[in-house]
Design an enzyme around this catalytic site. Structure first.
Site, mmCIF file in Angstrom:
data_model
loop_
_atom_site.group_PDB
_atom_site.id
_atom_site.type_symbol
_atom_site.label_atom_id
_atom_site.label_comp_id
_atom_site.label_asym_id
_atom_site.label_seq_id
_atom_site.Cartn_x
_atom_site.Cartn_y
_atom_site.Cartn_z
ATOM 1 N N LYS A 8 69.425 11.961 49.992
ATOM 2 C CA LYS A 8 68.635 10.737 50.069
ATOM 3 C C LYS A 8 69.463 9.740 50.877
ATOM 4 O O LYS A 8 69.693 8.597 50.457
ATOM 5 C CB LYS A 8 68.354 10.257 48.630
ATOM 6 C CG LYS A 8 67.318 9.180 48.491
ATOM 7 C CD LYS A 8 65.920 9.561 48.925
ATOM 8 C CE LYS A 8 65.086 8.290 49.035
ATOM 9 N NZ LYS A 8 63.861 8.448 49.820
ATOM 10 N N ASP A 44 63.509 22.632 38.632
ATOM 11 C CA ASP A 44 62.300 22.692 37.793
ATOM 12 C C ASP A 44 61.058 22.773 38.677
ATOM 13 O O ASP A 44 60.123 23.524 38.398
ATOM 14 C CB ASP A 44 62.193 21.455 36.881
ATOM 15 C CG ASP A 44 62.904 21.642 35.541
ATOM 16 O OD1 ASP A 44 63.921 22.362 35.507
ATOM 17 O OD2 ASP A 44 62.453 21.073 34.528
ATOM 18 N N ASP A 92 68.942 19.459 39.951
ATOM 19 C CA ASP A 92 68.302 19.606 38.638
ATOM 20 C C ASP A 92 66.788 19.476 38.781
ATOM 21 O O ASP A 92 66.019 20.314 38.304
ATOM 22 C CB ASP A 92 68.843 18.532 37.690
ATOM 23 C CG ASP A 92 68.178 18.582 36.324
ATOM 24 O OD1 ASP A 92 68.042 19.692 35.780
ATOM 25 O OD2 ASP A 92 67.780 17.521 35.812
ATOM 26 N N ASP A 103 62.819 13.579 48.752
ATOM 27 C CA ASP A 103 61.410 13.303 48.426
ATOM 28 C C ASP A 103 60.486 14.120 49.348
ATOM 29 O O ASP A 103 59.515 14.736 48.897
ATOM 30 C CB ASP A 103 61.094 11.793 48.490
ATOM 31 C CG ASP A 103 61.583 11.100 49.754
ATOM 32 O OD1 ASP A 103 62.344 11.722 50.535
ATOM 33 O OD2 ASP A 103 61.210 9.932 49.983
HETATM 34 C C1 IPM Z 1 69.592 21.718 33.027
HETATM 35 C C2 IPM Z 1 69.312 20.632 32.027
HETATM 36 C C3 IPM Z 1 70.547 19.787 31.785
HETATM 37 C C4 IPM Z 1 70.914 19.153 33.111
HETATM 38 C C5 IPM Z 1 70.405 18.710 30.684
HETATM 39 C C6 IPM Z 1 70.078 19.338 29.361
HETATM 40 C C7 IPM Z 1 71.633 17.857 30.555
HETATM 41 O O1 IPM Z 1 68.213 19.860 32.425
HETATM 42 O O2 IPM Z 1 70.510 22.524 32.800
HETATM 43 O O3 IPM Z 1 68.891 21.800 34.036
HETATM 44 O O4 IPM Z 1 70.352 18.118 33.496
HETATM 45 O O5 IPM Z 1 71.779 19.705 33.780
HETATM 46 MN MN MN Z 2 67.175 20.646 34.181
#
Ligand code: IPM
Ligand code: MN
Ligand code: NAD
Length: 353
Positions: A187, A248, A244, A220
């Site tokens: 960013k 996801d 992180d 983004d």
């Molecule tokens: C992950 C989780 C952790 C992170 C949390 C639980 C602190 O979201 O392993 O992806 O943010 O690293």
């Molecule tokens: Mn995570």
């Protein structure tokens, strides 16, 4: 004999690690690999009972007494500030200096993707998430807490050494794995200091890997484009927080967190392996958790330990289980956690790795 610490943790962590353990035992039998599996009951329960999540001596033992660590998840509604998870999970990542958080994302079945037209080969991304610095270091504090003038400071710490080693790890991996491109997610337009450091180091290190294409994209824009054109992405390198979030998002493209494995690594040291997902309090205890992320994580662990064939066998068994529709509700199936683990064990004996 490889000595492995199993840390189920909280919520569905307990349920999915039970299945990963079962699969490790099955594959150990089939491939004749004796594994010494030692269970550690760290988690919210123990934290609430003794007031400390993990002691210094326990950390030392985890660091020096094992060839690998396999963790389920940490997080419990009874610990709303997540203190124990930070102590244990971030504690291990930081203290053991596991600077690479490797998160491979592959589409195993097109029907799992929420994208309309996508083939398995379109999503095959490996995220290299920086794992020892950034906004995760816990430097900061509150001022005038609880007043209308409250101030919260959370420092973003990025060192040249830290940035360089994760960027280099991504390029090294790309070269070794025959990947064509490394993308940096940053960013730099808004966060000029950290972003600028990442961009400069990315260009410098990238010069040494002339055989690998490279591009830097604002995170983004990358979030948008990864959904629209996932096939454009190959290896992605990002800071701790961006990595992180992107992991996801990427998991959502291939069927969700129930399929996403990860490894926390420092070359030459024992690794910490965990599914990307958390303790999922919404489905804990209901036999609904998908154990495949934890099982694929166990495969990643065996691969790192040098048992490539056993790892390939687990992956083939997972694919066979999916092909037969033997899945949990998140993947459209009707089976429970335990039953999916059993199917993987059965398939292990039939598949060719
Ligand atoms: C992950 C989780 C952790 C992170 C949390 C639980 C602190 O979201 O392993 O992806 O943010 O690293
Ligand atoms: Mn995570
Ligand atoms: P989560 O990953 O636990 O759950 C997000 C959503 O995905 C939920 O709807 C959940 O039911 C679903 N899900 C996750 N894993 C699944 C699986 N294996 N099978 C089927 N569905 C699954 O994230 P959250 O709800 O934000 O966090 C819950 C707790 O877990 C929090 O305390 C958080 O801090 C913690 N957490 C821990 C880790 C870890 O230990 N590595 C990782 C992420 C979150």
């Amino acid at each position: 004999m490889p000595r492995i610490a199993l840390i189920p943790g909280d919520g569905i962590g307990v349920e999915v690690v039970r299945q990963a353990r079962k699969v490790l035992s099955c594959v150990g039998e089939v491939e004749r690999i004796p594994l010494d599996l030692v269970q550690w009951d760290l988690g919210a329960e123990q934290y609430l009972a003794r007031g400390v999540a993990v002691t210094d001596a326990e950390m030392r033992e985890l660091e020096t007494g094992y060839d690998a660590l396999l963790l389920g998840a940490l997080g419990d509604p009874r610990v709303p500030d997540n203190a124990h998870a930070r102590e244990i999970l971030l504690g291990m990542r930081f203290r053991f200096d596991l600077y690479v958080n490797l998160r491979p994302v592959r589409l195993m079945d097109p029907s799992f993707s929420p994208l309309r037209t996508v083939a398995p080969e379109d999503v095959d991304i490996v995220i290299f998430r920086e794992n020892t610095e950034g906004v995760y270091v816990g430097l900061g504090g509150l001022f005038k807490r609880g007043t209308p003038d409250e101030v919260a400071i959370e420092e973003d710490v990025n060192t040249r050494k830290g940035v360089e080693r994760i960027v280099r790890a991504a390029f090294e991996y790309a070269r070794a794995a025959g990947r064509r491109r490394v993308t940096l997610a940053d960013k730099a337009n808004a966060m000029q200091f950290a972003g600028g450091l990442y961009r400069r180091v990315f260009a410098e290190v990238g010069e040494e890997y002339a055989d690998i294409e490279r591009e830097a994209i604002y995170v983004d824009a990358l979030a948008l484009d990864m959904v629209l054109h996932p096939a454009r992405y190959d290896v992605i390198v990002a800071s701790n927080l961006f990595g992180d979030i992107l992991s996801d998002l990427a998991a959502a493209l291939v069927g969700g967190l129930g399929l996403a494995p990860s490894a926390n690594l420092h070359p030459g040291k024992p690794g910490l392996f965990e599914p990307v997902h958390g303790s999922a309090p919404d489905i804990a205890g209901l036999d609904r958790a998908n154990p495949l992320a934890a099982i694929l994580t166990a495969a990643l662990m065996l691969e790192q330990l040098g048992y490539a064939q056993a790892a390939a066998r687990i992956e083939a068994a997972v694919r066979a289980t999916i092909r037969q529709g033997k899945t949990t509700p998140d993947l459209g199936g009707t089976l429970g956690t335990e039953a999916v683990g059993d199917w993987v064990c059965t398939a292990l004996r039939d598949v060719a790795p």
